[in-house]
Design a protein around this motif. Sequence first.
Motif, PDB file in Angstrom:
ATOM      1  N   LEU A   1       0.800  -1.224   0.000  1.00 30.04           N
ATOM      2  CA  LEU A   1       0.000   0.000   0.000  1.00 30.04           C
ATOM      3  C   LEU A   1       0.837   1.281   0.000  1.00 30.04           C
ATOM      4  N   GLU A   2       2.120   1.179   0.293  1.00 27.50           N
ATOM      5  CA  GLU A   2       2.933   2.384   0.412  1.00 27.50           C
ATOM      6  C   GLU A   2       3.033   3.165  -0.891  1.00 27.50           C
ATOM      7  N   ASP A   3       2.828   2.526  -2.036  1.00 24.00           N
ATOM      8  CA  ASP A   3       2.920   3.204  -3.325  1.00 24.00           C
ATOM      9  C   ASP A   3       1.554   3.481  -3.947  1.00 24.00           C
ATOM     10  N   VAL A   4       0.476   3.361  -3.168  1.00 20.15           N
ATOM     11  CA  VAL A   4      -0.875   3.490  -3.709  1.00 20.15           C
ATOM     12  C   VAL A   4      -1.435   4.879  -3.434  1.00 20.15           C
ATOM     13  N   ASP A   5      -1.931   5.533  -4.507  1.00 19.01           N
ATOM     14  CA  ASP A   5      -2.595   6.837  -4.395  1.00 19.01           C
ATOM     15  C   ASP A   5      -4.099   6.688  -4.200  1.00 19.01           C
TER      16      ASP A   5
END
Length: 183
Positions: free
Chosen positions: A51-55
């Motif tokens: 989730l760290e790269d999810v906008d």
Amino acid sequence: MKRLLTSVEEAPVVERDGYHYLVHPISNGLPTLDPALIREVVNGIVETTALEDVDKIVSPVTMGIHVAAAVSLVTDIPLVVVRDREYGLPGEASFERPDGETLYVNDVQAGDRVLVLDDLVSTGESLAAVVEALADVGAEVVDVSVVVRRVDTDTVLTDLDVSSLVDVHVHADGAEVVDIVEL
């Protein structure tokens, strides 16, 4: 994932036109959806999804929305619902599902990094159509995640890596858990 395991094992299966449907609280809202089950599912998705790269979280209408909304609340990642209704807003993209239904995506732009999140995948045709529509608007699909994946159907998601919390084989006598995420 004890509650998820138990809920799948106890879920009724109904047959329609030779197809066996798993009637599960996460994918059907029947039997009643226990808050402890949805909490366990949301925690599982948060722990197993990058989730760290999810906008944005993108969820197709209808039954994945409650899971996606809960994940959005826990993570503060905005939620976009793929709708079955045209609104005519600027940038709205439409696409056709394999069953012929037209769906619409709003508020996803080129460069957005998205998680596609749904309740259940059988063949994957609908999820593949969503992913293709997102790619057409220039979004980057970071991950595709489902709660339940049926492994007894022919899948079309050959070029997509779909993660699931539980894999099941559904037959007339019930659902058999093939694999489940250990947390």
